[in-house]
Design an enzyme around this catalytic site. Structure first.
Site, PDB file in Angstrom:
ATOM      1  N   CYS A  64       0.777  -1.228   0.000  1.00  0.00           N
ATOM      2  CA  CYS A  64       0.000   0.000   0.000  1.00  0.00           C
ATOM      3  C   CYS A  64       0.815   1.288   0.000  1.00  0.00           C
ATOM      4  CB  CYS A  64      -0.961   0.100   1.170  1.00  0.00           C
ATOM      5  SG  CYS A  64      -1.895  -1.393   1.424  1.00  0.00           S
TER       6      CYS A  64
ATOM      7  N   GLY B  65       0.968  -0.771  -4.930  1.00  0.00           N
ATOM      8  CA  GLY B  65      -0.221  -1.619  -4.846  1.00  0.00           C
ATOM      9  C   GLY B  65      -1.099  -1.426  -6.055  1.00  0.00           C
TER      10      GLY B  65
ATOM     11  N   CYS C  78       8.206 -11.001   7.152  1.00  0.00           N
ATOM     12  CA  CYS C  78       7.922  -9.640   7.601  1.00  0.00           C
ATOM     13  C   CYS C  78       6.526  -9.604   8.212  1.00  0.00           C
ATOM     14  CB  CYS C  78       7.981  -8.679   6.414  1.00  0.00           C
ATOM     15  SG  CYS C  78       7.522  -7.001   6.875  1.00  0.00           S
TER      16      CYS C  78
ATOM     17  N   ASN D 245      -1.109   2.459   5.693  1.00  0.00           N
ATOM     18  CA  ASN D 245      -0.048   1.659   5.088  1.00  0.00           C
ATOM     19  C   ASN D 245       0.688   0.973   6.228  1.00  0.00           C
ATOM     20  OD1 ASN D 245       1.957   0.590   3.438  1.00  0.00           O
ATOM     21  ND2 ASN D 245       3.196   2.433   3.550  1.00  0.00           N
ATOM     22  N   GLY D 246       0.767  -0.348   6.169  1.00  0.00           N
ATOM     23  CA  GLY D 246       1.454  -1.084   7.224  1.00  0.00           C
ATOM     24  C   GLY D 246       0.664  -2.307   7.633  1.00  0.00           C
TER      25      GLY D 246
ATOM     26  N   SER E  90      14.056  -2.698 -10.532  1.00  0.00           N
ATOM     27  CA  SER E  90      14.642  -2.222  -9.280  1.00  0.00           C
ATOM     28  C   SER E  90      16.123  -2.550  -9.126  1.00  0.00           C
ATOM     29  CB  SER E  90      13.867  -2.783  -8.095  1.00  0.00           C
ATOM     30  OG  SER E  90      13.800  -4.187  -8.192  1.00  0.00           O
TER      31      SER E  90
ATOM     32  N   ASP F 154      20.759  -8.706  -8.892  1.00  0.00           N
ATOM     33  CA  ASP F 154      19.351  -8.654  -8.499  1.00  0.00           C
ATOM     34  C   ASP F 154      19.289  -8.112  -7.071  1.00  0.00           C
ATOM     35  OD1 ASP F 154      16.657  -8.840  -8.637  1.00  0.00           O
ATOM     36  OD2 ASP F 154      16.553 -10.995  -8.966  1.00  0.00           O
ATOM     37  N   ASP F 155      18.104  -7.593  -6.685  1.00  0.00           N
ATOM     38  CA  ASP F 155      18.028  -6.950  -5.366  1.00  0.00           C
ATOM     39  C   ASP F 155      17.806  -7.920  -4.225  1.00  0.00           C
ATOM     40  OD1 ASP F 155      15.058  -7.279  -5.425  1.00  0.00           O
ATOM     41  OD2 ASP F 155      15.326  -5.878  -7.088  1.00  0.00           O
TER      42      ASP F 155
ATOM     43  N   CYS G 284      14.984  -1.099  10.076  1.00  0.00           N
ATOM     44  CA  CYS G 284      14.494  -2.430  10.419  1.00  0.00           C
ATOM     45  C   CYS G 284      15.278  -3.416   9.558  1.00  0.00           C
ATOM     46  CB  CYS G 284      12.998  -2.552  10.123  1.00  0.00           C
ATOM     47  SG  CYS G 284      12.397  -4.252  10.349  1.00  0.00           S
TER      48      CYS G 284
ATOM     49  N   CYS H  16      11.903   0.616   7.271  1.00  0.00           N
ATOM     50  CA  CYS H  16      12.041  -0.636   6.504  1.00  0.00           C
ATOM     51  C   CYS H  16      13.196  -0.544   5.502  1.00  0.00           C
ATOM     52  CB  CYS H  16      10.738  -0.888   5.759  1.00  0.00           C
ATOM     53  SG  CYS H  16      10.839  -2.223   4.573  1.00  0.00           S
TER      54      CYS H  16
ATOM     55  N   CYS I  37      13.912  -8.979   8.498  1.00  0.00           N
ATOM     56  CA  CYS I  37      13.826 -10.096   7.551  1.00  0.00           C
ATOM     57  C   CYS I  37      15.210 -10.702   7.281  1.00  0.00           C
ATOM     58  CB  CYS I  37      13.088  -9.716   6.279  1.00  0.00           C
ATOM     59  SG  CYS I  37      13.613  -8.185   5.549  1.00  0.00           S
TER      60      CYS I  37
ATOM     61  N   TYR J 284      14.340  -2.138  -2.631  1.00  0.00           N
ATOM     62  CA  TYR J 284      13.438  -2.727  -3.601  1.00  0.00           C
ATOM     63  C   TYR J 284      12.135  -1.979  -3.848  1.00  0.00           C
ATOM     64  CZ  TYR J 284      10.295  -6.353  -5.397  1.00  0.00           C
ATOM     65  OH  TYR J 284       9.388  -7.045  -6.121  1.00  0.00           O
TER      66      TYR J 284
HETATM   67  S1  SF4 Z   1      11.054  -7.138   8.186  1.00  0.00           S
HETATM   68 FE1  SF4 Z   1      12.126  -6.553   6.281  1.00  0.00          FE
HETATM   69  S2  SF4 Z   1      10.482  -6.051   4.824  1.00  0.00           S
HETATM   70 FE2  SF4 Z   1       9.581  -6.043   6.881  1.00  0.00          FE
HETATM   71  S3  SF4 Z   1       9.693  -3.925   7.600  1.00  0.00           S
HETATM   72 FE3  SF4 Z   1      11.527  -4.970   8.343  1.00  0.00          FE
HETATM   73  S4  SF4 Z   1      13.067  -4.592   6.734  1.00  0.00           S
HETATM   74 FE4  SF4 Z   1      11.065  -4.141   5.846  1.00  0.00          FE
END
Ligand code: SF4
Length: 470
Positions: free
Chosen positions: A12, A38, A392, A112-113, A293, A355-356, A447, A246, A450, A252
């Protein structure tokens, strides 16, 4: 990489404006520039000062908002939303903004989230008599606001927000004001701009450029903005518990022309590619990137390594929306429909394919195969992020842990599965260095969950990684 093929999808984008006679029209252009976030559904709610009016539907911005539809949306304030929905979370009723009408007036919400405690709150609210119209976690906030015992809306919002856990960038609108709130970690990007006397808010700064607005600043984690006839008022409804933007937005999701926390996305990606070349020198003839990307990272890799960048893969831009459907079978077919190798470039060459990220590995395997079938003598895959090993919970559909190839395979096993001559991922330290955030602390205000499995918030047992609700 192409989002709909990779199985890694943003969930989103939001856009809002207050204080402009063509609020809905500007929101239309803003949403159009956020369409990459989105494509499943979109909506706009407009306020003319007396009532809220909305239109939404399943489809692209240009499909839902025809000239006739826009005629109906007149007002001075508007909020809009573009939505990606995974299986189970689609449907017209979940398309945002959500609009609620009551005796005391209207309330529109765009989010968004992903809220990690949405199920717990929903169960609690239902037990107390609330009836939900959607399966969207966004509706939880509407009920919490409604139930708050304060007379002023701002106080009810301030009371409700701290009950939410997870990632949220909220736009809230009534007939007379627009509110903007970001979660205490600032997980999703959200920026404030100015367009003449009007204020604009968007998930990405590229939306400001499109509508001719000037960037003012990023919204702070834990901040609540109220914008009304008296102007803009800001306060902190919560102490920030440490910024955790994030990282995948840089790698990406966001458009290369957007800036997040003062860092241009294209420049960050180029640095990621340069860092990769420093960490992984490879003997090869050409560097190519998987469109769209990974192009910036591939340019960076080529620049640093001195190996020429070539367009070894091209994207077919005219594939219909059918290929957006997030089912495994279409993803498989979609790779062939969307990407083609350029034989004249890769034939007889040792190719570095940038690639990303790698999510399931299926797409990488097909692209490597395509390049080899087109005559590449070697294909070295270099990834401008560390392996994604954890799901995530914050609004990105990275699939469940079982679907993430890096969660239970070594790099060598993945290399073998995708058929590459070599495979290298960027280190976490190299990634942080390349993006260049200056926040203190180990994660530098990002963050990294992941990649590292260290989530910035508590994760509730009911939280669903495939982030079905936006
Ligand atoms: S877990 Fe990964 S994709 Fe999700 S918010 Fe954190 S950095 Fe972004």
């Amino acid at each position: 990489m192409l989002a709909e093929l990779k199985g890694l999808n943003e969930e989103c984008g939001v856009f809002g404006i207050w204080g402009h006679p063509e609020a809905a029209q500007i929101t239309y252009y803003g949403l159009h520039s956020l369409q990459h976030r989105g494509q499943e559904g979109t909506g706009i709610v407009v306020s003319d000062g007396n009532e809220l009016k909305g239109r939404k539907g399943e489809g692209l911005v240009t499909e839902i908002f025809t000239a006739d539809a826009m005629e109906d949306l007149q007002g001075v304030g508007a909020i809009g939303h573009v939505r990606y929905a995974t299986a189970g979370g689609g449907g017209y009723e979940n398309v945002q903004p959500l609009l609620f009408q009551s005796q005391s007036g209207g309330l529109a919400l765009a989010h968004n989230g992903n809220l990690v405690n949405a199920d717990a709150l929903r169960n609690q609210l239902e037990a107390q008599g609330s009836i939900f119209q959607t399966s969207s976690d966004t509706e939880v906030l509407a009920h919490l606001i409604k139930r708050g015992g304060f007379s002023q809306l701002k106080d009810r919002v301030k009371n409700a927000l701290p009950m939410l856990k997870g990632a949220y960038a909220f736009l809230i609108m009534t007939e007379t004001e627009m509110m903007v709130a970001l979660d205490p970690h600032g997980l999703r990007p959200l920026s404030l701009g100015r367009l003449g006397d009007a204020y604009v808010v968007a998930s990405e700064t590229c939306a400001f450029d499109i509508v001719g607005a000037e960037f003012v600043r990023d919204i702070l984690p834990g901040e609540l903005l109220v914008i009304d006839a008296d102007g803009l008022h800001s306060e902190m409804y919560s102490m920030s518990s440490g910024t955790a933007i994030c990282t995948m937005e840089y790698i990406y999701f966001s458009r290369p022309d957007s800036n997040i926390h003062g860092i241009n996305v294209h420049a960050a990606r180029k640095n990621l590619g340069k860092q990769l070349a420093k960490e992984v020198p490879i003997q090869a003839d050409v560097v190519t990137g998987v469109p769209d990307s990974s192009i910036s990272a591939a340019i960076g890799y080529a620049e640093e390594s001195g190996i020429p960048y070539e367009m070894g893969l091209i994207k077919n831009r005219y594939v219909g929306r059918t290929f957006i459907q997030p089912s495994q079978s279409l993803r498989e077919q979609g790779v062939k429909m969307k990407l083609s190798p350029v034989r004249g470039i890769v034939e007889g060459k040792r190719v570095i394919m940038v690639d990303d990220s790698i999510v399931r590995g299926t797409t990488s395997r097909r692209i490597v195969k395509m390049l080899k079938e087109a005559g590449a003598t070697e294909v070295h895959v270099v990834i401008s992020s560390p392996p994604i090993q954890n799901p995530c919970f914050y609004g990105i559909d990275t699939s469940t842990r079982e679907e993430l190839i890096a969660s239970d395979h070594t790099v060598e096993e993945i290399r073998e599965l995708i058929g590459a001559d070599s495979l290298t991922f960027l280190s976490v330290e190299g990634m942080l260095e390349a993006i260049g955030h200056n926040e203190p602390g180990e994660t530098r205000g990002q963050c990294l969950a992941c990649f590292t499995g260290k989530y910035p918030t508590e994760i509730y047992p009911q939280a669903v990684p495939a982030g079905q609700k936006c």
